[in-house]
Design a protein around this motif. Structure first.
Motif, mmCIF file in Angstrom:
data_model
loop_
_atom_site.group_PDB
_atom_site.id
_atom_site.type_symbol
_atom_site.label_atom_id
_atom_site.label_comp_id
_atom_site.label_asym_id
_atom_site.label_seq_id
_atom_site.Cartn_x
_atom_site.Cartn_y
_atom_site.Cartn_z
ATOM 1 N N LEU A 8 -22.854 -6.943 -48.597
ATOM 2 C CA LEU A 8 -23.725 -7.680 -49.503
ATOM 3 C C LEU A 8 -22.932 -7.957 -50.776
ATOM 4 O O LEU A 8 -22.899 -7.138 -51.687
ATOM 5 C CB LEU A 8 -24.992 -6.873 -49.819
ATOM 6 C CG LEU A 8 -25.763 -6.301 -48.626
ATOM 7 C CD1 LEU A 8 -27.032 -5.627 -49.103
ATOM 8 C CD2 LEU A 8 -26.066 -7.367 -47.608
ATOM 9 N N ALA A 41 -24.351 -10.729 -45.630
ATOM 10 C CA ALA A 41 -25.732 -11.148 -45.834
ATOM 11 C C ALA A 41 -25.963 -11.420 -47.321
ATOM 12 O O ALA A 41 -25.190 -10.984 -48.175
ATOM 13 C CB ALA A 41 -26.691 -10.086 -45.321
ATOM 14 N N THR A 59 -31.516 -9.792 -44.320
ATOM 15 C CA THR A 59 -30.585 -8.882 -44.985
ATOM 16 C C THR A 59 -31.049 -7.441 -44.841
ATOM 17 O O THR A 59 -30.263 -6.545 -44.507
ATOM 18 C CB THR A 59 -30.441 -9.237 -46.478
ATOM 19 O OG1 THR A 59 -29.931 -10.573 -46.580
ATOM 20 C CG2 THR A 59 -29.510 -8.280 -47.196
#
Length: 115
Positions: A8, A41, A59
């Motif tokens: 992320l 994500a 996500t």
């Protein structure tokens, strides 16, 4: 060791930091015979811009199905400077912590006597 890692990157310096972190993990994998499977994500301001949600369900599902989460940084001046913003990047981080049962943000430090 074979691990699935959710990446992320987030906002600001996050993409730069996570890109270099992935390089380090790939070097570790090569040196020690591990396999790290990276899956990117959205989270934070970039996620709001693209989905209107600071932590999209895709996500969150990726994070829950991964062995680890590599988290960059979140935040954007357009949200920081807008007190009327109903959705903020930090809401994604808070929801992620709640959903994964995380409660601490540990940052190792070294205290120098001269300080």
């Amino acid at each position: 060791m074979n691990l699935k890692i959710a990446v992320l990157s987030g906002d600001g310096i996050g993409p730069e930091v996570t890109k270099e972190s992935v390089k380090v993990l790939k070097a570790i994998a090569e040196a020690y015979g591990h396999t790290f499977d990276f899956h990117e994500a959205l989270v934070g301001a970039i996620a709001i811009d693209e989905t209107e949600n600071p932590l999209p369900e895709e996500t969150l599902a990726l994070c829950k199905s991964s062995d680890a989460v590599l988290f960059g940084a979140i935040g954007d001046p357009k949200y920081d400077n807008n007190p009327d913003a109903k959705v903020r990047p930090e809401q994604g981080l808070l929801k992620l912590r709640k959903e994964l049962g995380l409660f601490a943000n540990i940052r190792p430090i070294t205290a120098y006597d001269s300080l």
